[in-house]
Every structure is written in C-alpha cells, then in structure tokens.
Motif scaffolding. Structure first.
Motif, PDB file in Angstrom:
ATOM      1  N   THR A 320      32.398  15.595  14.805  1.00  0.00           N
ATOM      2  CA  THR A 320      32.463  13.972  14.274  1.00  0.00           C
ATOM      3  C   THR A 320      32.319  13.056  15.356  1.00  0.00           C
ATOM      4  OG1 THR A 320      34.852  13.982  14.819  1.00  0.00           O
ATOM      5  CG2 THR A 320      34.100  14.691  12.533  1.00  0.00           C
ATOM      6  N   GLU A 321      31.764  13.421  16.482  1.00  0.00           N
ATOM      7  CA  GLU A 321      31.532  12.679  17.754  1.00  0.00           C
ATOM      8  C   GLU A 321      30.054  12.428  17.880  1.00  0.00           C
ATOM      9  OE1 GLU A 321      33.923  11.006  18.778  1.00  0.00           O
ATOM     10  OE2 GLU A 321      35.761  12.242  18.188  1.00  0.00           O
ATOM     11  N   MET A 322      29.190  12.269  16.998  1.00  0.00           N
ATOM     12  CA  MET A 322      27.638  12.495  17.261  1.00  0.00           C
ATOM     13  C   MET A 322      27.355  10.905  17.927  1.00  0.00           C
ATOM     14  SD  MET A 322      24.342  13.040  16.810  1.00  0.00           S
ATOM     15  CE  MET A 322      24.187  14.054  15.442  1.00  0.00           C
ATOM     16  N   ARG A 323      28.165   9.876  17.770  1.00  0.00           N
ATOM     17  CA  ARG A 323      27.542   8.481  17.953  1.00  0.00           C
ATOM     18  C   ARG A 323      28.141   8.396  19.641  1.00  0.00           C
ATOM     19  NH1 ARG A 323      26.129   4.926  14.667  1.00  0.00           N
ATOM     20  NH2 ARG A 323      26.298   5.450  12.272  1.00  0.00           N
ATOM     21  N   VAL A 324      28.909   9.250  20.270  1.00  0.00           N
ATOM     22  CA  VAL A 324      29.339   9.139  21.521  1.00  0.00           C
ATOM     23  C   VAL A 324      28.084   9.598  22.283  1.00  0.00           C
ATOM     24  CG1 VAL A 324      30.654  10.030  23.145  1.00  0.00           C
ATOM     25  CG2 VAL A 324      31.717   9.583  21.039  1.00  0.00           C
ATOM     26  N   PHE A 325      27.261  10.401  21.927  1.00  0.00           N
ATOM     27  CA  PHE A 325      25.882  10.917  22.765  1.00  0.00           C
ATOM     28  C   PHE A 325      24.642  10.106  22.494  1.00  0.00           C
ATOM     29  CE2 PHE A 325      29.143  14.448  22.081  1.00  0.00           C
ATOM     30  CZ  PHE A 325      29.359  14.978  23.230  1.00  0.00           C
ATOM     31  N   PHE A 326      25.006   8.910  21.927  1.00  0.00           N
ATOM     32  CA  PHE A 326      23.643   8.241  21.621  1.00  0.00           C
ATOM     33  C   PHE A 326      23.322   7.662  23.069  1.00  0.00           C
ATOM     34  CE2 PHE A 326      23.987   7.059  16.861  1.00  0.00           C
ATOM     35  CZ  PHE A 326      23.724   8.394  16.758  1.00  0.00           C
TER      36      PHE A 326
END
Length: 731
Positions: A320-326
């Motif tokens: 659920t932490e995809m956006r952290v890796f943008f």
C-alpha cells in the motif's frame, strides 16, 4: 661572499626536534601538534621518533593522546624503539584515571608490533577485570585485535573464557563490545579453518543479549542484533519471543539499527507458524522501511537495495506504499533506477493507474537513460498485469506520438515484448510502429520492429517493401539486425511465397557471400537447406509457436535469496551477491556461485544427466550418416549407452568426484568418436558422407564459389553411393 660564509640552513625536522626537547611544557606540546599535522599530510616525521617518545610521560591527557597517535602510526617502521615505550604503557594501565587506563590498553592493541605483544597480556588481564566499565569495554575489543595478531596467545591466557563471562556484565556497553569481539574472533577462526565454535549462543546468553539490547549505543545494538541473527531458536515460542523483543528497534533513528532489526525478524519469522503474528510483524515492518527513504541519497540507495530483496521474499510488505517510491526531481539517477524497479514490483490492479500516469510523466524528463528505463517499466507493467495491458499500450502510443527519437525507439522495443506476451491482441498498433521506421537508428529498436514485421507478415500488406529496405542495407547493419532480417524474410516467404521469392533469394545470397559474421552465414545456410529440401519442415521450425513471456517474481534464485536475507544491512545485500564473491582471499568463482544459486541437487545425479546428454549428442551426429544405417545399429542406446560411456576412465572420474581437471575429462568424453568401436571401412564411409544429404540441389566443386539455387528447387535423386561434397564446400 657572505652567502658562502653563512651557516647551513636547518630543516623543519631539526626545528621540531629542538622544540620537542625544550624545557618549556607548552613549547613541547605545540611541537607535538605540528608533528601530528605533518604526519597527517603524509610528511615523513619518523626520524623524530625518539624525541616524541620522551614526551610520553606526562599528566596532560591531550598530549598523551597525541603521542599515542604518533606511536600507532610509526610503530611498524620503528619496532625496536617501541620497546622503550612498554614501561610507560604498563604504568599507564595502573593510572588512577580510567581514561588513561583505557587509552593505554587501546594503544597497545593498535600498535601491531610483535615485540610488544608479549608485554600486553598482563595489563590486558587487569583491564578485563577493571572496576570501570569504560576500561572493560575497551579491553574487550583489544582481545579481538590480539587474536588477529597471535591467536595462540589469546587461548593460552584464557582471554576467550573471560570474554564469555563478560557477556553477563551489568553494563550494556561492555556486553555489546564483548559480543562484537567474540563475533570477530569467531569469523577469524572460521576463516582459518577452526572446527570449534568460539561464540556459542545459548538460551541463557540469548536472554542477556535481549536485556542489553535496549540500553546500549547504536553500534552496540547492531553488534547484538547481528549476533541474534546467528542464533537458531529452540522452538516456535522462542522465535516469537525474539521477534517481540526486537520489534521496538524499528523506531530507532539509525538506519543501520533498523535494517539489522529487519534482518533478525525476517530470519526468525521462518519458524513462526501463526499467520496473525506474521501479518502483524509484516505490518510493523513497513513504516520504518518507508522512513529510511527520508535519509540522504546514499542511505536511500542502500535502503532501496535491501527493500528490493525483502519484496522478492514478501511482496505484501509495502503493497500500500507505492506513492512513497515516486521519484523526486532532485533524486540522483541511481536512486531513481531502484525506485522504478520497486514500483514495478509493487504494481497491482489497484494502483496501476497512478503508476502509469507517473511513468508517463517520467518519459518527458531530460535524462535520456531515465526516460528509457521508465518506458521499459511501462512494458514490464503490461506484462505483469493482464488487465492493465491495454492502458499501457495506449500510454506507449501517446509516447510514440511525441516523435522523440529515443522515446520512439524504446517504445518499439517494449511493444515487441508486449506482442510476445499477448500475440494477435494489439495488431492495430502495427501501422503506427511501421510509420515510424525512419526514426529508428539503434540496432535493438530496428531488430524489434523487424521481428514484429516478420511475425505479422501475413497481416501487413507492404511487409515485403518494409523488409526490402533492410535487405538493401543488409551488409551495413549490425549483426543482431542482420540475424533478425534474415529470419523475418524467411517468415515472410513461408507466409507469402509468391510475392517474396526474389527477396528471400537476395537476402540468402547476400548473407552467405558478403557477410562477415559466421553466425549470420550459418543461419542463412540452415534456412537455405530447409527451404530447398523440405518447406514443410521449414514452416515447423521457423513458424513454431513461442510460449508467452512473463515477468519473474524474483530475480534471484530461492537458495541465494534466503542467504542474502540473512546478510541484510551488509554489502552482500547491496550487491545482491554472497560475501565470498567479493571479500576475502578465497573468492569463489562464477561456477561455484551458479551452483550455489541454483537448486542443482546431487552432483552425481547432475553428472549422470550430463553423460546422458553426451550420448544423445553422439547418436544425433550418427543420424547424419544417410548411407550405412547398420553402423548405428551396432551401437548401444538409452541406458545401455550411458552405462557404456560411464565405463570410460574420464567419465568414471567425473562420477566418482575424483577428477583433477573436470574440463579435460569432459573434452576427452566429447572427443570419442563413438561409444563402441566401429569398423574402419564404415568409419571412412561415414566421414565421406557425413553431410551427403545437405547439398543444394546440385553438386558443387568445393573450390568454386557457391552458385545461387532457387530455394524452391528440390534436390535431385542422387544414388546413395554417389560422392557428394560436404557443407564446408559452400564456404
């Protein structure tokens, strides 16, 4: 004349020597500082060793530290003079100030001069039992240094037993340094081939380590956590207990402590069978890993490499932490590349739209390499998520519409992979790809488009014209493009023989006569022979169905992945390679790494399979004999053939594991003409007619250049006894 009568000029060392022997205390201290400054900038001040040594006996702690620093640097070059300092060292270990005692024992351990080692044992014994914990923790590390110099001295004086007792020390920093020293000694003993386990962690020791864990410094915590990762739990309950006690370390500010705690949890989670507890631990692991990404770029990169490993084992950790890796605008390229890889791993149906919009944004960046990797990530997402493939293709079409050269070329390469995954699904894209033919100037992009044209030649009306462009410049293209052009033209001929006979004739003629690459020539001859003898077989070979490609969940073999998870927070987990491949004298080679990474099973079974492959290969070579089938009937086949081959000395050595040079033995096995002896006449006939059935429709003289037969021309019915030239005559 006055210049000749002037006294000789003194050097800087002469002035320093005079100041070191000055009667004024401050002048001597200032001279020592200047000596250390010169030493720091690599100036040779070793000649001042006796003068510096005289200033060793002082009550000034700062001056004593400077002198000790000088001694550590020049002890190797002046081993005889270091002996003069022994009395002062021994005297300092009895000083009333614990800082002086610790400084003396630390310096004696760092001198690394053999003549001083024997004088170190008695002061070290006293310091290990000193009333001050600062002295004890310094002495613990000194034991490890002494073991590195002279292991037998440590064993004879009972320092190991003393260290094991110190694990129960009341001071957590003493415990941490003791664990670090015992761990270093253990690794050194293992590297030296010692069989005994120097540092045995029992349940009693485990409890003491867990008690000290929360109270020591970050360096001490890392040492204790590394020791806990070596411990094998007695049962599931103990594993759960270790995990519960280690979880609070996730909140530590130091990235090294967090990664070491993650390593301990990942190792001991293997023995936890409770799904609820496992989910709780995985859920608690996510926030600290995300927090690591707020560090400087270098620490971020190390964290990302370790996260990459963790996701290969447990993909649900950061689902659920995809956006952290943008990627951020100021991220270095090496951080962006790792983030792209992790984003593809985390991609799912729920977050694919956000991922695609982000990747599309990256494709308009200035950095060409990053743009290419972003487009490649779009293709990987399409291959991974079937439901999102159409959306990925639409994004790629938009990028192709930008007409930016490197964007278009990378998109063509990616589309080739998508066609492999979803054949006959996105054929409507092909005209757009073909329209951008002029934009392509890189070999990989050209080869990808040629593959698409050849694969869908029956649905592209002007396929012969498009391929004709590459045939016209065939000799100027790179070898991968030549190989792909050759195959695509043959595919076109097999699908549309009436309109492409001249094209295939031309490309085969060019490839066999004018091409420098033996690979291209060999493939051209194979296609030529297939087309001229059996077009049906050519269709079966060239137009064979290819299995769809897929994106592997892991890029590391399972056995190697488990080992690397036990090395998290070390260089091994950053390089994604075992430590022995890049550290130490006994570095393992690529063959050993491959054996370690793959699940090969029993070596003897693998050798047996290799021998069976040799037998099959030898029998396949005999199939080329079209004249005398009786020779093949004389040779054993199947298990009997393998048994016959295994009776040879070279194969017996391989099976028994006693081969001194396995490569030579394998070569000798392959070198055998057959498993059993054959008559001389038969062998001569076989040699004469080995390629008898491979002529191009008409016999050729081996010294003449090959004529150009029609690919549709069938070979004449020659008599079996008629001598024919082998394939080498074509060259």
């Amino acid at each position: 004349m006055s210049g000749f009568r002037a006294p000789p000029r003194k050097g800087e060392n002469f002035e320093l020597s005079a100041d070191l022997n000055s009667e004024y205390k401050e002048k001597r201290k200032d001279a020592i500082k200047r000596v250390i400054a010169n030493m720091t900038v690599q100036k040779d001040v070793s000649g001042l060793f006796p003068d510096v040594l005289k200033n060793m006996q002082t009550d000034d702690l700062e001056q004593k530290k400077l002198v000790y620093l000088y001694l550590m640097n020049y002890a190797k070059t002046q081993p005889e003079l270091v002996i003069l300092a022994v009395n002062t060292f021994v005297k300092d270990t009895d000083d009333s100030n614990p800082l002086v005692r610790a400084l003396a024992i630390r310096t004696m351990g760092c001198l690394r001069a053999e003549k001083i080692i024997d004088y170190l044992c008695d002061p070290l014994q006293k310091c290990l039992r000193d009333e001050n914990p600062y002295v004890r923790k310094t002495a613990a590390l000194c034991v490890a240094k002494l073991y590195d110099l002279k292991p037998e001295l440590v064993i004879e004086n009972g320092f190991l037993e003393t260290l094991r007792d110190m694990i129960a020390d009341s001071n957590p920093m003493v415990v941490a340094n003791t664990v670090a020293a015992l761990t270093d000694i253990h690794h050194a003993a293992v590297a030296a081939g010692s069989n005994g386990d120097i540092f045995v962690i029992t349940s009693n020791v485990l409890n003491k380590l867990l008690i000290a864990l929360n109270e020591c410094s970050e360096w001490g915590r890392v040492a204790i956590l590394n020791a806990l990762s070596r411990y094998t739990a007695v049962d599931e309950r103990e594993s759960e207990h270790i995990c519960e006690r280690v979880v609070p370390q996730f909140q530590h500010a130091n990235a090294g402590v967090v990664l070491a705690a993650v390593k301990v949890i990942m190792i001991h989670m293997r023995d936890v069978t409770s799904e609820n507890l496992t989910k709780q631990l995985v859920r608690k692991m996510a926030p600290p890993l995300v927090t690591l990404l707020s560090n400087p770029p270098e620490v971020q990169w190390v964290a990302l490499r370790n996260i990459n490993l963790l996701l290969q084992k447990r993909p649900d950790i950061l689902s659920t932490e995809m956006r952290v890796f943008f990627c951020k605008y100021n991220d270095p390229l090496y951080v962006k590349v790792e983030k792209l890889d992790i984003m593809v791993r985390l991609a799912g149906e729920s977050n694919v739209d956000a991922l695609l919009s982000e990747l599309k944004e990256y494709a308009s960046e200035v950095d060409v390499d990053f743009v290419r990797r972003s487009i490649k990530a779009i293709g990987q997402t399409a291959i991974k998520i079937d439901e999102a493939a159409e959306r990925c293709v639409n994004v790629l079409l938009e990028l192709i519409g930008t007409r930016v050269s490197y964007v278009v070329q990378e998109a063509v390469v990616v589309m080739k992979d998508i066609f492999r995954k979803y054949p006959s699904t996105y054929e409507g894209v092909i005209p757009t790809l073909c329209a951008n033919l002029d934009e392509l100037d890189e070999p990989e992009a050209k080869a990808s488009l040629i593959w698409i044209i050849g694969e869908y030649a029956n649905k592209i009306e002007n396929a012969d014209e498009l391929l004709g462009i590459f045939v016209d410049t065939f000799t100027e293209e790179s070898y991968p493009v030549q190989l792909q052009t050759l195959t695509a033209v043959v595919k076109l001929f097999l699908r549309k023989p009436e309109s492409s006979q001249g094209l295939v004739q031309r490309v085969l003629n060019t490839a066999t006569k004018d091409c420098d690459s033996p690979d291209v020539r060999d493939r051209a001859y194979i296609y030529w022979r297939l087309l001229s003898t059996d077009p049906g077989a050519a269709k079966t070979v060239v137009l064979a169905h290819r299995p769809p490609i897929s994106l592997p969940r892991t890029t590391i073999a399972p056995a190697l992945l488990e080992e690397l998870l036990g090395e998290i927070s070390s260089l091994a987990s950053v390089y994604h390679k075992p430590a022995e491949t890049f550290v130490g004298r006994g570095r393992i080679g690529a063959d050993a790494l491959a054996r370690k990474a793959g699940d090969l099973g029993d070596d003897q079974q693998v050798t047996q399979k290799a021998l069976q492959t040799v037998v099959i290969g030898q029998q396949a070579e005999n199939l080329l004999n079209f004249d005398d089938p009786s020779i093949d009937e004389q040779q054993p086949s199947g298990i009997a053939a393998t048994a016959a081959l295994a009776s040879t000395p070279a194969a017996a050595n391989l099976l028994a594991g006693t081969s001194s040079n396995p490569l030579d033995d394998l070569v000798s096995i392959f070198g055998n003409a057959g498993i059993s002896s054959t008559p001389a006449v038969g062998a001569a006939a076989q040699q004469n007619n080995a390629f008898g059935g491979l002529s191009f429709g008409q016999p050729m003289a081996p010294t003449l250049a090959p004529t150009t037969p029609s690919v549709l021309q069938s070979p004449p019915n020659a008599q079996p006894q008629q001598a024919q030239d082998d394939l080498l005559g074509l060259f």
